[in-house]
Design a protein around this motif. Structure first.
Motif, PDB file in Angstrom:
ATOM      1  N   LEU A 157     -43.625 -20.090  12.337  1.00  0.00           N
ATOM      2  CA  LEU A 157     -45.500 -19.455  11.944  1.00  0.00           C
ATOM      3  C   LEU A 157     -45.950 -18.587  12.763  1.00  0.00           C
ATOM      4  N   ARG A 158     -45.371 -18.923  13.980  1.00  0.00           N
ATOM      5  CA  ARG A 158     -45.513 -18.096  15.286  1.00  0.00           C
ATOM      6  C   ARG A 158     -44.723 -17.371  15.534  1.00  0.00           C
ATOM      7  N   LYS A 159     -43.345 -17.698  15.514  1.00  0.00           N
ATOM      8  CA  LYS A 159     -42.139 -16.156  14.999  1.00  0.00           C
ATOM      9  C   LYS A 159     -43.083 -15.542  14.259  1.00  0.00           C
ATOM     10  N   TRP A 160     -42.889 -16.146  12.574  1.00  0.00           N
ATOM     11  CA  TRP A 160     -43.752 -14.702  11.952  1.00  0.00           C
ATOM     12  C   TRP A 160     -44.617 -13.813  12.590  1.00  0.00           C
ATOM     13  N   LEU A 161     -45.868 -14.473  12.535  1.00  0.00           N
ATOM     14  CA  LEU A 161     -47.149 -14.032  12.821  1.00  0.00           C
ATOM     15  C   LEU A 161     -47.053 -12.567  14.221  1.00  0.00           C
ATOM     16  N   ASN A 162     -46.042 -13.021  15.440  1.00  0.00           N
ATOM     17  CA  ASN A 162     -45.537 -12.374  16.383  1.00  0.00           C
ATOM     18  C   ASN A 162     -44.624 -10.441  15.748  1.00  0.00           C
ATOM     19  N   HIS A 163     -43.843 -11.631  14.870  1.00  0.00           N
ATOM     20  CA  HIS A 163     -43.031 -10.083  14.422  1.00  0.00           C
ATOM     21  C   HIS A 163     -44.134  -8.997  13.031  1.00  0.00           C
ATOM     22  N   ALA A 164     -44.967 -10.094  12.027  1.00  0.00           N
ATOM     23  CA  ALA A 164     -46.052  -9.005  11.588  1.00  0.00           C
ATOM     24  C   ALA A 164     -46.710  -8.314  12.159  1.00  0.00           C
ATOM     25  N   LYS A 165     -47.462  -8.729  13.762  1.00  0.00           N
ATOM     26  CA  LYS A 165     -48.216  -8.015  13.886  1.00  0.00           C
ATOM     27  C   LYS A 165     -47.661  -7.048  15.015  1.00  0.00           C
ATOM     28  N   PHE A 312     -48.047 -19.478   5.992  1.00  0.00           N
ATOM     29  CA  PHE A 312     -46.656 -19.244   5.860  1.00  0.00           C
ATOM     30  C   PHE A 312     -46.574 -18.015   4.613  1.00  0.00           C
ATOM     31  N   TRP A 313     -46.307 -18.138   3.999  1.00  0.00           N
ATOM     32  CA  TRP A 313     -45.979 -17.171   2.794  1.00  0.00           C
ATOM     33  C   TRP A 313     -47.382 -15.928   2.901  1.00  0.00           C
ATOM     34  N   GLY A 314     -48.168 -16.050   3.259  1.00  0.00           N
ATOM     35  CA  GLY A 314     -48.907 -14.574   3.716  1.00  0.00           C
ATOM     36  C   GLY A 314     -48.043 -13.626   4.880  1.00  0.00           C
ATOM     37  N   LEU A 315     -48.203 -14.337   5.761  1.00  0.00           N
ATOM     38  CA  LEU A 315     -47.556 -13.656   6.443  1.00  0.00           C
ATOM     39  C   LEU A 315     -45.724 -13.223   6.348  1.00  0.00           C
ATOM     40  N   TRP A 316     -45.314 -13.926   5.240  1.00  0.00           N
ATOM     41  CA  TRP A 316     -43.398 -13.221   4.802  1.00  0.00           C
ATOM     42  C   TRP A 316     -43.875 -12.058   3.775  1.00  0.00           C
ATOM     43  N   GLY A 317     -45.383 -12.111   2.869  1.00  0.00           N
ATOM     44  CA  GLY A 317     -44.997 -11.114   2.716  1.00  0.00           C
ATOM     45  C   GLY A 317     -45.305  -9.930   2.878  1.00  0.00           C
ATOM     46  N   LEU A 318     -47.126 -10.085   4.520  1.00  0.00           N
ATOM     47  CA  LEU A 318     -46.481  -8.709   5.308  1.00  0.00           C
ATOM     48  C   LEU A 318     -45.853  -8.493   6.117  1.00  0.00           C
ATOM     49  N   ILE A 319     -44.803  -9.148   6.090  1.00  0.00           N
ATOM     50  CA  ILE A 319     -43.248  -8.639   6.884  1.00  0.00           C
ATOM     51  C   ILE A 319     -42.245  -8.465   5.330  1.00  0.00           C
ATOM     52  N   SER A 320     -42.395  -8.466   4.685  1.00  0.00           N
ATOM     53  CA  SER A 320     -42.112  -8.370   3.195  1.00  0.00           C
ATOM     54  C   SER A 320     -42.325  -6.686   3.359  1.00  0.00           C
ATOM     55  N   SER A 321     -43.319  -6.578   2.959  1.00  0.00           N
ATOM     56  CA  SER A 321     -44.132  -5.267   3.060  1.00  0.00           C
ATOM     57  C   SER A 321     -43.478  -4.030   3.565  1.00  0.00           C
ATOM     58  N   HIS A 322     -42.700  -4.529   4.744  1.00  0.00           N
ATOM     59  CA  HIS A 322     -42.162  -3.710   5.464  1.00  0.00           C
ATOM     60  C   HIS A 322     -41.409  -3.434   5.658  1.00  0.00           C
ATOM     61  N   VAL A 323     -40.222  -4.740   5.378  1.00  0.00           N
ATOM     62  CA  VAL A 323     -38.735  -4.704   4.954  1.00  0.00           C
ATOM     63  C   VAL A 323     -38.091  -4.782   4.365  1.00  0.00           C
ATOM     64  N   ASN A 324     -38.721  -5.421   3.194  1.00  0.00           N
ATOM     65  CA  ASN A 324     -37.804  -5.510   1.760  1.00  0.00           C
ATOM     66  C   ASN A 324     -37.982  -4.445   0.385  1.00  0.00           C
ATOM     67  N   THR A 325     -37.004  -4.149   0.400  1.00  0.00           N
ATOM     68  CA  THR A 325     -37.101  -3.106  -1.149  1.00  0.00           C
ATOM     69  C   THR A 325     -37.371  -3.496  -2.400  1.00  0.00           C
ATOM     70  N   ILE A 326     -36.792  -5.113  -2.262  1.00  0.00           N
ATOM     71  CA  ILE A 326     -37.489  -5.513  -4.144  1.00  0.00           C
ATOM     72  C   ILE A 326     -38.686  -5.066  -4.558  1.00  0.00           C
ATOM     73  N   ASP A 327     -38.999  -4.548  -5.401  1.00  0.00           N
ATOM     74  CA  ASP A 327     -40.048  -4.207  -6.324  1.00  0.00           C
ATOM     75  C   ASP A 327     -41.115  -5.087  -6.887  1.00  0.00           C
ATOM     76  N   PHE A 328     -41.720  -5.533  -6.090  1.00  0.00           N
ATOM     77  CA  PHE A 328     -42.924  -6.707  -5.264  1.00  0.00           C
ATOM     78  C   PHE A 328     -43.396  -6.083  -4.863  1.00  0.00           C
ATOM     79  N   ASP A 329     -44.564  -6.296  -5.299  1.00  0.00           N
ATOM     80  CA  ASP A 329     -46.139  -6.147  -4.516  1.00  0.00           C
ATOM     81  C   ASP A 329     -46.550  -6.927  -3.244  1.00  0.00           C
ATOM     82  N   TYR A 330     -45.385  -6.931  -2.319  1.00  0.00           N
ATOM     83  CA  TYR A 330     -45.638  -7.973  -1.054  1.00  0.00           C
ATOM     84  C   TYR A 330     -47.002  -8.227  -0.152  1.00  0.00           C
TER      85      TYR A 330
END
Length: 370
Positions: A157-165, A312-330
Motif C-alpha cells: 500500500l505504501r509503495k503504491w501510494l508513493n507511486h500514485a503521488k 488497495f484497489w483505489g490506488l490501483w485504479g489511480l495508477i492504472s489510469s496513467h499506465v494501462n491502455t485497456i478500455d476501462f475507466d480506472y
C-alpha cells in the motif's frame, strides 16, 4: 474471418515472437500450426493484461487444441514483480493448482487452457458455489509457497501510494486526498494487526473472473496470481466480499453496485448471514466445526479489512489510469473505492464521523459527494 482473428495479435510488437512460441508449444503437443486455421478469440473482463484464447486443429484427430495467451499490460510492473509472479505460477502448478505454463516470451506467456467455466458475477450469489469457493480458498491459504510469511499488504500500500503521488497531477492528488492516506494506512495497520492475525498465502484478487468451475466434478480452480502473496486471511476474504459488487462484463464494467455487497441470495438471506455462511464453510472445510464465536470473530475482522481493500484497489485504479491502455475507466473505479472507504470508516472502526456536512471527508479534499 479466421484471418481477421489472427490480425488481433498483429497489433502487438511481439507478434512474431508469439507465433514462434505458439509453434513450439504446438510441436510439443505433436501438432504443426497452419496460420490459415489459427483462431484467436479475445477474452473480456481482464483489467491488468490482454488475454486471448488460441485454437488450432490437432494433427492427430483434427479436434481443436486450445491454449491461453496472456499479454502483459504496459506499466503494470509497479504492482508486482513479474519474475516473482512467474515463480508463483510455477509453484502453483507443482501443487496441482491452476493451469500449466507452456511457454514464455518477452511480453507475455502461453498457458494451459482450463476446460472449465469461468464464473459470472451472479455465480458468487449461489450458495452452493459460494461454499465451494470458501473451501478452495482455505486450501489456497494453506499452501506452502515461496516468499516471506508475513503480511505484504502494508508495504505494498505504501509503495503504491508513493507511486500514485508521483503520477497524479496536483489537482488529482488533492481531489483524491492522497496527502492523508499515509496516516490512514498507518492507522489501519495498527488497528487491524492487533492480537493474533492469521497469515496465509492469499490470492488477493478473487473476483469472479479468476474463479473457474468444472460443471461435472464441481471442482473449483483459482487462476491469475499476479497479486498473490502472504497476507492476513481476513483480508483475502474481505476482498472476495468486495468483489460481489462488480460486474466486469457489463456495459459499464467500472461501475460498482454496493447494493450487492453481500446483500441477499435467492432465499432472501440478509448480508450478515451470507458472510457468516461463507466463513462457516471456510472454517469447516478441514473437518472441524467452528463455534459461533470463531465465525463471528472472523466475520468482524474481515469486515474491517474491507477498508484496506478499498484503499488497495483505489490506488490501483489511480495508477492504472496513467499506465494501462485497456478500455476501462480506472479513475472512476478508484473514485468509487475511495468513496466507500470514507463512508465505511466511521462505521467499521466506531470512530467519530469523518464526513463533513457537504459530503467531503474531514481533513481531506476528496471531491465526491457521499
Amino acid at each position: 474471418m479466421v484471418t481477421k482473428t489472427v490480425e488481433l495479435l498483429k497489433g502487438f510488437a511481439s507478434h512474431e515472437e508469439i507465433m514462434e512460441i505458439l509453434a513450439t508449444v504446438a510441436a510439443d503437443l505433436g501438432d504443426v500450426i497452419d496460420v490459415s486455421f489459427l483462431q484467436v478469440k479475445p477474452l473480456k473482463g481482464a483489467m491488468t493484461n490482454e488475454v486471448f484464447e488460441i485454437n488450432w486443429p490437432a494433427k492427430s484427430d483434427g479436434h481443436l487444441r486450445r491454449v491461453l495467451v496472456r499479454l502483459y499490460g504496459e506499466g503494470v510492473e509497479v504492482f508486482f514483480n513479474r519474475e516473482d509472479e512467474i515463480q508463483t505460477f510455477e509453484s502453483m502448478s507443482k501443487h496441482g493448482q491452476g493451469p500449466r505454463l507452456l511457454g514464455r516470451f518477452a511480453t507475455g506467456r502461453v498457458e494451459e487452457f482450463i476446460h472449465a467455466r469461468t464464473l459470472s458475477a451472479s455465480d458468487l450469489c449461489d450458495p452452493e458455489i459460494s461454499a465451494l469457493i470458501a473451501t478452495k480458498m482455505r486450501e489456497f491459504h494453506n499452501l506452502d509457497m515461496p516468499g516471506e510469511k508475513k503480511a505484504q499488504l502494508w508495504p505494498r500500500l505504501r509503495k503504491w501510494l508513493n507511486h500514485a503521488k508521483s503520477l497524479c497531477s496536483p489537482k488529482d492528488t488533492k481531489n483524491f486526498g492522497l496527502e492523508v492516506l499515509d496516516t490512514e494506512i498507518n492507522m489501519l495497520q495498527e488497528l487491524l494487526s492487533e492480537g493474533c492475525e492469521g497469515i496465509g498465502f492469499c490470492h488477493n484478487d478473487l473476483q469472479y473472473g479468476n474463479i473457474m468451475i468444472d460443471e461435472e466434478t464441481r471442482s473449483i480452480t483459482l487462476i491469475d496470481y499476479e497479486y498473490a502473496s502472504y497476507n492476513p486471511i481476513a483480508y483475502d476474504i474481505a476482498n472476495h466480499f468486495c468483489e460481489m459488487v462488480a460486474d466486469y462484463h457489463s456495459d459499464k464494467p467500472h461501475v460498482l453496485d454496493y447494493r450487492r455487497y453481500p446483500t441477499m441470495f435467492e432465499n432472501g438471506a440478509p448480508g450478515l448471514e451470507v458472510r457468516q455462511r461463507f466463513i462457516r464453510a471456510y472454517l469447516s472445510s478441514e473437518g472441524k466445526k467452528p463455534t459461533k464465536t470463531e465465525v463471528g470473530q472472523l466475520v468482524n475482522v474481515a469486515e474491517r479489512y474491507t477498508l484496506a481493500n478499498h484503499l488497495f484497489w483505489g490506488l490501483w485504479g489511480l495508477i492504472s489510469s496513467h499506465v494501462n491502455t485497456i478500455d476501462f475507466d480506472y479513475k472512476e473505479y478508484a473514485r468509487q473505492r475511495f468513496k466507500q472507504y470514507w463512508l465505511k470508516k466511521p462505521i467499521l472502526l466506531n470512530s467519530p464521523s469523518i464526513i463533513s456536512q457537504d459530503g467531503v471527508p474531514n481533513g481531506s479534499v476528496a471531491p465526491f459527494t457521499i
